[in-house]
Design a protein around this motif. Structure first.
Motif, PDB file in Angstrom:
ATOM      1  N   TRP A 222       0.813  -1.155  -0.029  1.00 46.48           N
ATOM      2  CA  TRP A 222      -0.180  -0.204  -0.094  1.00 46.48           C
ATOM      3  C   TRP A 222       0.848   1.266  -0.094  1.00 46.48           C
ATOM      4  CZ3 TRP A 222      -5.317   0.404  -0.860  1.00 46.48           C
ATOM      5  CH2 TRP A 222      -5.781  -0.983  -0.465  1.00 46.48           C
ATOM      6  N   GLY A 223       0.571   2.259  -0.813  1.00 44.69           N
ATOM      7  CA  GLY A 223       1.095   3.572  -0.461  1.00 44.69           C
ATOM      8  C   GLY A 223      -0.202   4.564  -0.697  1.00 44.69           C
ATOM      9  N   ILE A 224       0.249   5.941  -0.661  1.00 47.26           N
ATOM     10  CA  ILE A 224      -0.553   7.134  -0.766  1.00 47.26           C
ATOM     11  C   ILE A 224      -0.371   7.853  -2.131  1.00 47.26           C
ATOM     12  CG2 ILE A 224      -1.105   7.051   1.599  1.00 47.26           C
ATOM     13  CD1 ILE A 224       0.281   9.692   1.594  1.00 47.26           C
ATOM     14  N   GLY A 225      -1.598   8.369  -2.613  1.00 48.91           N
ATOM     15  CA  GLY A 225      -1.263   9.506  -3.563  1.00 48.91           C
ATOM     16  C   GLY A 225      -1.780  10.703  -3.201  1.00 48.91           C
ATOM     17  N   GLY A 432     -11.997  -8.778  -3.777  1.00 49.70           N
ATOM     18  CA  GLY A 432     -10.849  -8.460  -2.874  1.00 49.70           C
ATOM     19  C   GLY A 432     -11.139  -7.267  -2.379  1.00 49.70           C
ATOM     20  N   TYR A 433      -9.975  -7.224  -1.325  1.00 51.43           N
ATOM     21  CA  TYR A 433      -9.917  -5.889  -0.570  1.00 51.43           C
ATOM     22  C   TYR A 433      -9.283  -4.684  -1.238  1.00 51.43           C
ATOM     23  CZ  TYR A 433      -9.053  -3.241   3.666  1.00 51.43           C
ATOM     24  OH  TYR A 433      -9.033  -2.056   4.511  1.00 51.43           O
ATOM     25  N   GLY A 434      -9.860  -3.485  -1.361  1.00 53.75           N
ATOM     26  CA  GLY A 434      -9.054  -2.316  -1.889  1.00 53.75           C
ATOM     27  C   GLY A 434      -9.383  -2.462  -3.441  1.00 53.75           C
ATOM     28  N   GLY A 435     -10.352  -3.001  -3.919  1.00 50.56           N
ATOM     29  CA  GLY A 435     -10.630  -3.191  -5.327  1.00 50.56           C
ATOM     30  C   GLY A 435     -10.743  -1.691  -6.178  1.00 50.56           C
ATOM     31  N   ALA A 436     -11.596  -1.028  -5.546  1.00 53.01           N
ATOM     32  CA  ALA A 436     -11.932   0.311  -6.088  1.00 53.01           C
ATOM     33  C   ALA A 436     -12.663   1.119  -5.186  1.00 53.01           C
ATOM     34  CB  ALA A 436     -12.600   0.162  -7.463  1.00 53.01           C
ATOM     35  N   VAL A 437     -12.909   2.521  -5.352  1.00 56.50           N
ATOM     36  CA  VAL A 437     -13.699   3.241  -4.372  1.00 56.50           C
ATOM     37  C   VAL A 437     -15.074   3.480  -5.521  1.00 56.50           C
ATOM     38  CG1 VAL A 437     -14.034   5.425  -3.484  1.00 56.50           C
ATOM     39  CG2 VAL A 437     -11.980   4.090  -3.027  1.00 56.50           C
ATOM     40  N   THR A 438     -16.151   3.359  -4.953  1.00 56.04           N
ATOM     41  CA  THR A 438     -17.462   3.868  -5.572  1.00 56.04           C
ATOM     42  C   THR A 438     -17.942   5.066  -4.865  1.00 56.04           C
ATOM     43  OG1 THR A 438     -17.881   1.699  -6.367  1.00 56.04           O
ATOM     44  CG2 THR A 438     -19.843   3.148  -6.246  1.00 56.04           C
ATOM     45  N   PHE A 439     -18.740   5.972  -5.382  1.00 50.86           N
ATOM     46  CA  PHE A 439     -19.365   7.203  -4.812  1.00 50.86           C
ATOM     47  C   PHE A 439     -20.834   6.910  -4.882  1.00 50.86           C
ATOM     48  CE2 PHE A 439     -15.126   8.887  -5.378  1.00 50.86           C
ATOM     49  CZ  PHE A 439     -14.953   9.649  -4.398  1.00 50.86           C
ATOM     50  N   CYS A 440     -21.366   6.808  -3.482  1.00 49.64           N
ATOM     51  CA  CYS A 440     -23.043   6.683  -3.623  1.00 49.64           C
ATOM     52  C   CYS A 440     -23.595   7.795  -3.021  1.00 49.64           C
ATOM     53  CB  CYS A 440     -23.128   5.362  -2.477  1.00 49.64           C
ATOM     54  SG  CYS A 440     -22.621   3.930  -3.020  1.00 49.64           S
ATOM     55  N   ARG A 441     -24.497   8.372  -3.670  1.00 53.49           N
ATOM     56  CA  ARG A 441     -25.479   9.274  -3.312  1.00 53.49           C
ATOM     57  C   ARG A 441     -26.379   9.130  -2.277  1.00 53.49           C
ATOM     58  NH1 ARG A 441     -28.507  10.203  -7.997  1.00 53.49           N
ATOM     59  NH2 ARG A 441     -30.076   8.917  -7.180  1.00 53.49           N
ATOM     60  N   ILE A 442     -26.242   9.921  -0.988  1.00 52.63           N
ATOM     61  CA  ILE A 442     -27.069   9.566   0.020  1.00 52.63           C
ATOM     62  C   ILE A 442     -28.398  10.058  -0.367  1.00 52.63           C
ATOM     63  CG2 ILE A 442     -27.667   9.973   2.424  1.00 52.63           C
ATOM     64  CD1 ILE A 442     -24.757  10.003   2.835  1.00 52.63           C
ATOM     65  N   ASP A 443     -29.511   9.270  -0.389  1.00 50.06           N
ATOM     66  CA  ASP A 443     -30.766   9.459  -0.738  1.00 50.06           C
ATOM     67  C   ASP A 443     -31.928   9.974   0.366  1.00 50.06           C
ATOM     68  OD1 ASP A 443     -30.149   9.510  -3.761  1.00 50.06           O
ATOM     69  OD2 ASP A 443     -30.448   7.290  -3.407  1.00 50.06           O
ATOM     70  N   GLY A 464      -5.012  -1.192  -6.784  1.00 51.15           N
ATOM     71  CA  GLY A 464      -6.323  -1.047  -6.211  1.00 51.15           C
ATOM     72  C   GLY A 464      -6.284   0.263  -5.566  1.00 51.15           C
ATOM     73  N   CYS A 465      -7.528   0.499  -4.709  1.00 54.85           N
ATOM     74  CA  CYS A 465      -7.771   1.952  -4.194  1.00 54.85           C
ATOM     75  C   CYS A 465      -8.637   1.723  -3.227  1.00 54.85           C
ATOM     76  CB  CYS A 465      -7.947   3.093  -5.274  1.00 54.85           C
ATOM     77  SG  CYS A 465      -8.260   4.583  -4.511  1.00 54.85           S
ATOM     78  N   HIS A 466      -8.824   2.267  -2.030  1.00 50.10           N
ATOM     79  CA  HIS A 466      -9.897   1.918  -1.157  1.00 50.10           C
ATOM     80  C   HIS A 466      -9.959   3.400  -0.262  1.00 50.10           C
ATOM     81  CE1 HIS A 466      -7.247   1.349   2.211  1.00 50.10           C
ATOM     82  NE2 HIS A 466      -7.767   0.137   2.729  1.00 50.10           N
ATOM     83  N   THR A 467      -9.384   4.646  -0.336  1.00 52.51           N
ATOM     84  CA  THR A 467      -9.695   5.398   0.366  1.00 52.51           C
ATOM     85  C   THR A 467      -9.614   6.547  -0.302  1.00 52.51           C
ATOM     86  OG1 THR A 467      -8.247   4.570   2.171  1.00 52.51           O
ATOM     87  CG2 THR A 467      -9.042   6.912   2.304  1.00 52.51           C
ATOM     88  N   TYR A 468     -10.578   7.829  -0.508  1.00 49.03           N
ATOM     89  CA  TYR A 468     -10.564   8.776  -1.308  1.00 49.03           C
ATOM     90  C   TYR A 468     -10.873  10.036  -0.186  1.00 49.03           C
ATOM     91  CZ  TYR A 468     -12.155  13.097  -3.931  1.00 49.03           C
ATOM     92  OH  TYR A 468     -12.179  14.224  -4.515  1.00 49.03           O
ATOM     93  N   ASN A 469     -10.143  11.094  -0.307  1.00 46.94           N
ATOM     94  CA  ASN A 469     -10.545  12.341   0.908  1.00 46.94           C
ATOM     95  C   ASN A 469      -9.985  13.824   0.228  1.00 46.94           C
ATOM     96  OD1 ASN A 469     -11.767  11.384   3.311  1.00 46.94           O
ATOM     97  ND2 ASN A 469     -10.189  10.285   3.414  1.00 46.94           N
ATOM     98  N   ARG A 470     -10.654  14.584   0.267  1.00 50.44           N
ATOM     99  CA  ARG A 470     -10.361  15.961  -0.236  1.00 50.44           C
ATOM    100  C   ARG A 470     -10.608  17.192   0.768  1.00 50.44           C
ATOM    101  NH1 ARG A 470      -9.336  19.151  -4.960  1.00 50.44           N
ATOM    102  NH2 ARG A 470     -10.435  21.027  -4.957  1.00 50.44           N
ATOM    103  N   ARG A 471      -9.632  18.155   0.799  1.00 54.64           N
ATOM    104  CA  ARG A 471      -9.866  18.883   2.075  1.00 54.64           C
ATOM    105  C   ARG A 471      -8.950  20.323   1.719  1.00 54.64           C
ATOM    106  NH1 ARG A 471     -12.187  18.784   7.161  1.00 54.64           N
ATOM    107  NH2 ARG A 471     -11.906  20.851   8.324  1.00 54.64           N
ATOM    108  N   SER A 472      -9.360  21.373   1.444  1.00 54.89           N
ATOM    109  CA  SER A 472      -8.649  22.830   1.198  1.00 54.89           C
ATOM    110  C   SER A 472      -7.636  22.534   0.154  1.00 54.89           C
ATOM    111  CB  SER A 472      -7.753  23.014   2.536  1.00 54.89           C
ATOM    112  OG  SER A 472      -8.390  23.322   3.498  1.00 54.89           O
ATOM    113  N   LEU A 479      -3.302   3.503  -2.572  1.00 56.60           N
ATOM    114  CA  LEU A 479      -2.962   2.691  -3.881  1.00 56.60           C
ATOM    115  C   LEU A 479      -2.470   1.355  -3.262  1.00 56.60           C
ATOM    116  CD1 LEU A 479      -0.999   5.091  -6.014  1.00 56.60           C
ATOM    117  CD2 LEU A 479      -3.504   4.445  -6.553  1.00 56.60           C
ATOM    118  N   PHE A 480      -2.583   0.100  -4.238  1.00 55.00           N
ATOM    119  CA  PHE A 480      -2.297  -1.160  -3.674  1.00 55.00           C
ATOM    120  C   PHE A 480      -1.820  -1.732  -4.828  1.00 55.00           C
ATOM    121  CE2 PHE A 480      -2.725  -5.794  -3.183  1.00 55.00           C
ATOM    122  CZ  PHE A 480      -2.080  -6.003  -1.896  1.00 55.00           C
ATOM    123  N   GLY A 481      -0.346  -2.358  -4.800  1.00 50.47           N
ATOM    124  CA  GLY A 481       0.062  -3.010  -6.029  1.00 50.47           C
ATOM    125  C   GLY A 481       1.510  -2.847  -5.995  1.00 50.47           C
TER     126      GLY A 481
END
Length: 518
Positions: A222-225, A432-443, A464-472, A479-481
């Motif tokens: 695992w690493g980060i981008g 498998g763990y960390g395949g991708a990130v999906t965005f779900c609209r909260i209805d 692979g990817c299992h975390t996304y965040n954004r701030r400022s 990333l996994f691989g």
């Protein structure tokens, strides 16, 4: 409620006992057991394979498919007159006339062999719970698996999920209008010894090849981008290049959360120490010219820590890291930001919960969390909790677990506002763990309701990817691989369904507080 488990006498298994014990814990339930006339034992070759896996992979005892005949036969027999619910775990017609019959199918097959057949055929895992109270709408779950090439581990995960699905169905549907006869059964497919042996041989061979590949290429990690962009997020651009940061030879990095304080940007991460085989929380100082410092450990406990959700509330900076191994959700306060933290409170005790994601919504506080149930993975379960204040009394959602779905359950970062919609990043763990990130609209989100719709998806090529965040303006992923020597990776975001056009500030952070722009 009088509940009877209908079992195959050739395979009284531990997951049946988990179900019986969980049912008996509900006030007012009387649990009994009856055995069907027919026998459909697991084929001997599969029993041998499960035992071989325990030896080769060092799997623990108390697995879902361990025989526990004595414990189940100690349950009382059903009453002679009538039971309210029959849970058919045998695949035969129930012995008793129940007002309601529940029959779990595993990829369309009654019994644990359905899980094995799905794995052998490289199918996604699926549990359908057929219910005579609602014959046209079976209950559904999509379990995750720690390793699809290890039958024993996959069975633990899927059968734990099946227990949770049965409990959910009993809680949410009274079944007062149910028929006395369950729907049609699906015949168990015939899997011969030769095909089973071929599958076992392929499993061991592929594992050996992968092990040699790890030795030759340095293995996957695992690493980060990260990237800075004040004007547009990845969700706006569609494609963006992220710089890559990995751990040293003694560790890896994952679960990045950005935070800006007094004009300085920081990225909080899990730093997993190989020597201790557990994670701790570290911080990376980031500069807008594109450089980052070395990760510095800021929080370490005797148990595993990860997913460092950092936020500001009431003039203080707080962190809720994942501490499932300690069976609690703990709140930490920054004493000297970002390097010194103190444990301020235990918000929830007695839950093995993972990736707790808080959200402030309509005057209240919510947690999204993935609990581990029995021998499940925690990748396929979502529960919600609510409180009036951060350190108040946390109440479980009336429909917990609100989801049993490996594709759409486990949190993958803070909830954001994008294009006027609340979007919840989730981990797709179906393959498998960390395949991708999906965005779900909260209805819908309320004390007795929850609904979401998948609207977009992040992919990072072969990684692979299992975390996304954004701030400022600081946007981060993990990333996994095979990341050795990799300095940059291009990541894409694609819509899954039509959504409203973006308007207003991009990627507005929704959680702490709702109005804070990023």
């Amino acid at each position: 409620m009088r509940i009877c488990l209908s079992l195959d006498p050739s395979r009284p298994l531990r997951w049946h006992l988990w179900l019986a014990e969980a049912l008996a814990e509900v006030p007012g339930n009387d649990v009994s057991c009856a055995f069907a006339a027919g026998c459909r034992p697991l084929p001997l070759i599969f029993r041998l394979l499960l035992e071989l896996e325990r030896l080769v992979y060092g799997l623990g005892v108390n697995g879902a498919t361990d025989p526990v005949e004595a414990a189940l036969r100690s349950l009382p027999p059903p009453p002679a007159d009538h039971v309210d619910v029959v849970i058919d775990l045998s695949g035969e017609e129930p012995l008793l006339s129940g007002r309601r019959v529940l029959t779990p199918l595993f990829n369309g097959v009654p019994g644990e062999i359905g899980v094995m057949a799905a794995l052998a055929n490289d199918q996604d895992l699926l549990v359908d719970l057929h219910d005579t109270a609602r014959p046209s709408r079976p209950w559904m779950a999509r379990p995750a698996s720690v390793d699809r090439e290890v039958f024993a581990a996959s069975l633990d995960s899927v059968l734990s999920c099946a227990v949770a699905l049965i409990l959910k169905a009993l809680r949410e549907e009274t079944g007062s209008a149910a028929s006395d006869v369950p729907g049609p059964r699906t015949a168990v497919p015939s899997l011969g010894a030769l095909s089973a042996l071929a599958r076992a041989t392929h499993t061991v061979t592929s594992k050996a090849i992968r092990f040699l590949d790890i030795l030759a290429r340095g293995g996957r990690m695992w690493g980060i981008g990260w990237r800075f962009d004040e004007s547009a997020s990845l969700l706006d651009k569609g494609d963006a290049a992220f710089r890559v940061l990995t751990g040293e030879t003694d560790s890896y990095l994952a679960d990045p959360f950005p935070f800006r304080h007094q004009g300085q940007d920081f990225i909080f991460v899990e730093k997993h120490l190989y020597s201790k085989n557990r994670g701790c929380i570290a911080v990376v100082a980031a500069d807008r010219n594109g450089t980052v410092g070395a990760p510095q450990i800021v929080l370490e406990e005797p148990h595993h820590l990860s997913y460092p959700f950092v936020f500001e509330q009431d003039g203080q900076i707080w962190m809720i890291p994942e501490s499932g191994a300690a069976r609690n959700v703990s709140l930490y306060r920054a004493v000297e930001f970002p390097y010194r933290w103190t444990r301020e409170a235990c918000l929830i005790e007695g839950i093995e919960g993972y990736d707790t994601t808080p959200l402030r919504h309509e005057g209240g506080f919510w947690f999204f969390v993935s609990p581990r149930l029995w021998r499940s993975t925690s990748w396929d379960v979502l529960s919600l909790y609510r409180a009036e204040s951060l350190t108040g009394s946390w109440t479980p959602h009336a429909a917990n677990p609100v989801l049993l779905d490996a594709t759409l359950s486990r949190p993958a970062g803070a909830v954001i506002r994008h294009g006027g919609r609340m979007l919840r990043p989730v981990q797709d763990c179906a393959r498998g763990y960390g395949g991708a990130v999906t965005f779900c609209r909260i209805d819908a989100l309320g004390e007795s309701e929850f609904a979401q719709t998948p609207v977009g998806r992040i992919r990072s090529g072969a990684f692979g990817c299992h975390t996304y965040n954004r701030r400022s303006g600081l946007e981060v992923i993990d990333l996994f691989g095979h990341l050795g020597g990799l300095r940059e990776v291009t990541t894409s975001y694609r819509l899954l369904v039509s959504d409203a056009p973006v308007s207003g500030p991009h990627g507005q952070h929704l959680s702490w507080p709702v109005s804070r722009p990023v």
